[in-house]
Design a protein around this motif. Sequence first.
Motif, mmCIF file in Angstrom:
data_model
loop_
_atom_site.group_PDB
_atom_site.id
_atom_site.type_symbol
_atom_site.label_atom_id
_atom_site.label_comp_id
_atom_site.label_asym_id
_atom_site.label_seq_id
_atom_site.Cartn_x
_atom_site.Cartn_y
_atom_site.Cartn_z
ATOM 1 N N LEU A 96 0.824 -1.210 0.000
ATOM 2 C CA LEU A 96 0.000 0.000 0.000
ATOM 3 C C LEU A 96 0.859 1.262 0.000
ATOM 4 C CD1 LEU A 96 -2.746 -1.198 2.488
ATOM 5 C CD2 LEU A 96 -3.125 -0.580 0.086
ATOM 6 N N ILE A 97 1.882 1.316 0.844
ATOM 7 C CA ILE A 97 2.711 2.531 0.911
ATOM 8 C C ILE A 97 3.450 2.738 -0.406
ATOM 9 C CG2 ILE A 97 4.819 1.560 1.945
ATOM 10 C CD1 ILE A 97 3.356 4.891 3.020
ATOM 11 N N THR A 98 3.896 1.665 -1.028
ATOM 12 C CA THR A 98 4.571 1.774 -2.325
ATOM 13 C C THR A 98 3.624 2.365 -3.364
ATOM 14 O OG1 THR A 98 6.037 -0.073 -1.796
ATOM 15 C CG2 THR A 98 5.771 0.473 -4.135
ATOM 16 N N ALA A 99 2.378 1.909 -3.383
ATOM 17 C CA ALA A 99 1.390 2.429 -4.339
ATOM 18 C C ALA A 99 1.090 3.900 -4.078
ATOM 19 C CB ALA A 99 0.113 1.598 -4.275
ATOM 20 N N LEU A 100 1.007 4.297 -2.816
ATOM 21 C CA LEU A 100 0.733 5.704 -2.500
ATOM 22 C C LEU A 100 1.920 6.599 -2.853
ATOM 23 C CD1 LEU A 100 -1.189 5.539 0.901
ATOM 24 C CD2 LEU A 100 -2.099 5.508 -1.425
ATOM 25 N N ILE A 101 3.126 6.118 -2.609
ATOM 26 C CA ILE A 101 4.320 6.882 -2.985
ATOM 27 C C ILE A 101 4.387 7.030 -4.504
ATOM 28 C CG2 ILE A 101 6.851 6.832 -3.044
ATOM 29 C CD1 ILE A 101 6.683 5.546 -0.188
ATOM 30 N N ASP A 102 4.112 5.960 -5.221
ATOM 31 C CA ASP A 102 4.089 6.029 -6.692
ATOM 32 C C ASP A 102 3.060 7.048 -7.169
ATOM 33 O OD1 ASP A 102 6.067 4.094 -6.795
ATOM 34 O OD2 ASP A 102 4.699 2.460 -7.359
ATOM 35 N N TYR A 103 1.880 7.035 -6.574
ATOM 36 C CA TYR A 103 0.823 7.994 -6.917
ATOM 37 C C TYR A 103 1.307 9.423 -6.674
ATOM 38 C CZ TYR A 103 -3.490 10.699 -6.474
ATOM 39 O OH TYR A 103 -4.465 11.658 -6.604
ATOM 40 N N ALA A 104 1.922 9.655 -5.518
ATOM 41 C CA ALA A 104 2.409 10.996 -5.188
ATOM 42 C C ALA A 104 3.462 11.461 -6.195
ATOM 43 C CB ALA A 104 2.982 11.001 -3.767
ATOM 44 N N LYS A 105 4.370 10.574 -6.560
ATOM 45 C CA LYS A 105 5.410 10.928 -7.534
ATOM 46 C C LYS A 105 4.805 11.211 -8.910
ATOM 47 C CE LYS A 105 9.279 8.542 -5.341
ATOM 48 N NZ LYS A 105 10.183 7.380 -5.394
ATOM 49 N N GLU A 106 3.846 10.369 -9.324
ATOM 50 C CA GLU A 106 3.186 10.582 -10.619
ATOM 51 C C GLU A 106 2.477 11.928 -10.660
ATOM 52 O OE1 GLU A 106 0.566 7.213 -11.077
ATOM 53 O OE2 GLU A 106 2.259 5.815 -11.143
ATOM 54 N N ASN A 107 2.022 12.397 -9.512
ATOM 55 C CA ASN A 107 1.318 13.671 -9.424
ATOM 56 C C ASN A 107 2.248 14.812 -9.015
ATOM 57 O OD1 ASN A 107 -1.773 13.285 -9.883
ATOM 58 N ND2 ASN A 107 -1.036 11.457 -8.847
ATOM 59 N N GLN A 108 3.550 14.567 -9.150
ATOM 60 C CA GLN A 108 4.599 15.559 -8.919
ATOM 61 C C GLN A 108 4.528 16.225 -7.551
ATOM 62 O OE1 GLN A 108 3.456 17.280 -12.477
ATOM 63 N NE2 GLN A 108 4.450 15.619 -13.572
ATOM 64 N N LEU A 109 4.124 15.448 -6.544
ATOM 65 C CA LEU A 109 4.141 15.963 -5.185
ATOM 66 C C LEU A 109 5.575 15.925 -4.661
ATOM 67 C CD1 LEU A 109 0.932 14.211 -3.827
ATOM 68 C CD2 LEU A 109 1.181 16.582 -4.583
ATOM 69 N N LYS A 110 5.915 16.851 -3.816
ATOM 70 C CA LYS A 110 7.272 16.960 -3.280
ATOM 71 C C LYS A 110 7.437 16.210 -1.965
ATOM 72 C CE LYS A 110 8.646 20.056 -6.364
ATOM 73 N NZ LYS A 110 8.663 19.415 -7.647
ATOM 74 N N GLU A 111 6.300 15.963 -1.274
ATOM 75 C CA GLU A 111 6.362 15.296 0.019
ATOM 76 C C GLU A 111 5.030 14.633 0.340
ATOM 77 O OE1 GLU A 111 7.272 18.595 2.599
ATOM 78 O OE2 GLU A 111 5.153 19.120 2.827
ATOM 79 N N ILE A 112 5.084 13.721 1.288
ATOM 80 C CA ILE A 112 3.891 13.110 1.856
ATOM 81 C C ILE A 112 3.930 13.393 3.349
ATOM 82 C CG2 ILE A 112 2.663 10.954 2.324
ATOM 83 C CD1 ILE A 112 3.937 9.793 -0.207
ATOM 84 N N ILE A 113 2.800 13.848 3.875
ATOM 85 C CA ILE A 113 2.644 14.130 5.302
ATOM 86 C C ILE A 113 1.633 13.138 5.864
ATOM 87 C CG2 ILE A 113 1.856 15.837 7.000
ATOM 88 C CD1 ILE A 113 4.298 16.875 5.645
ATOM 89 N N THR A 114 1.845 12.691 7.083
ATOM 90 C CA THR A 114 0.857 11.842 7.749
ATOM 91 C C THR A 114 0.872 12.109 9.239
ATOM 92 O OG1 THR A 114 -0.075 9.609 7.816
ATOM 93 C CG2 THR A 114 2.310 9.798 8.196
ATOM 94 N N ASP A 115 -0.184 11.671 9.890
ATOM 95 C CA ASP A 115 -0.257 11.661 11.349
ATOM 96 C C ASP A 115 -0.235 10.202 11.757
ATOM 97 O OD1 ASP A 115 -0.539 14.522 11.811
ATOM 98 O OD2 ASP A 115 -2.511 14.326 10.895
ATOM 99 N N GLY A 116 0.938 9.695 12.046
ATOM 100 C CA GLY A 116 1.115 8.275 12.327
ATOM 101 C C GLY A 116 0.907 7.952 13.797
ATOM 102 N N SER A 117 0.262 6.838 14.036
ATOM 103 C CA SER A 117 0.051 6.391 15.409
ATOM 104 C C SER A 117 1.372 5.936 16.030
ATOM 105 C CB SER A 117 -0.954 5.233 15.436
ATOM 106 O OG SER A 117 -0.384 4.079 14.832
ATOM 107 N N ILE A 118 1.365 5.760 17.338
ATOM 108 C CA ILE A 118 2.531 5.209 18.025
ATOM 109 C C ILE A 118 2.873 3.844 17.414
ATOM 110 C CG2 ILE A 118 3.379 4.310 20.232
ATOM 111 C CD1 ILE A 118 1.475 6.391 21.592
ATOM 112 N N THR A 119 1.844 3.064 17.147
ATOM 113 C CA THR A 119 2.021 1.721 16.594
ATOM 114 C C THR A 119 2.641 1.764 15.205
ATOM 115 O OG1 THR A 119 -0.040 1.170 17.772
ATOM 116 C CG2 THR A 119 0.837 -0.491 16.253
ATOM 117 N N ALA A 120 2.206 2.719 14.383
ATOM 118 C CA ALA A 120 2.645 2.786 12.986
ATOM 119 C C ALA A 120 3.972 3.522 12.795
ATOM 120 C CB ALA A 120 1.567 3.456 12.140
ATOM 121 N N ARG A 121 4.409 4.254 13.793
ATOM 122 C CA ARG A 121 5.624 5.064 13.640
ATOM 123 C C ARG A 121 6.817 4.263 13.113
ATOM 124 N NH1 ARG A 121 8.898 8.552 18.283
ATOM 125 N NH2 ARG A 121 10.739 8.891 16.970
ATOM 126 N N PRO A 122 7.160 3.094 13.676
ATOM 127 C CA PRO A 122 8.324 2.358 13.153
ATOM 128 C C PRO A 122 8.167 1.963 11.680
ATOM 129 C CG PRO A 122 7.667 1.477 15.289
ATOM 130 C CD PRO A 122 6.597 2.439 14.866
#
Length: 153
Positions: A96-122
């Motif tokens: 899933l993260i690979t697909a979202l990063i690919d989408y962001a790059k295809e749409n010429q985004l410079k960064e991805i921001i998220t609010d990650g949980s304690i569990t998801a941080r690593p």
Amino acid sequence: MKIRKANQNDLDEILNLFTDTISEVNNRDYSPSQIKAWSSSSKDTDRWLLKIREQYFLVTEEEDCITGFASITNEGYLDTMFVHKNHQRKGIAKTLITALIDYAKENQLKEIITDGSITARPFFEKHGFKVIKKQMVNRKGIEIANYKMKKLL
């Protein structure tokens, strides 16, 4: 594993996965009252349908069952990412993260921001996200810690 865009017919399964994952996976990092407050957002079905309609919202499936989902806005905010409690550590989140990063790059985004949980941080750190700051969010009067995180593309 199959990956595809979500649609409104997936809503019930997405919401069940969301609440089950928070209750069974995130419970090692959050209290019962925090879990209850956080998972209560599943009751706002109109909000979730809007996410499915307006975001790049993906689901993964095995044998016609949704095993994970993730979404990103057109502006590069990674809004959701959850993997079914019985399908952890199978590479679903990585897919899933690979697909979202690919989408962001295809749409010429410079960064991805998220609010990650304690569990998801690593997981996010493993995939190149850096913590900007720890924050406390209020859900139904309950304070819940998470991390504002950013990945430069």
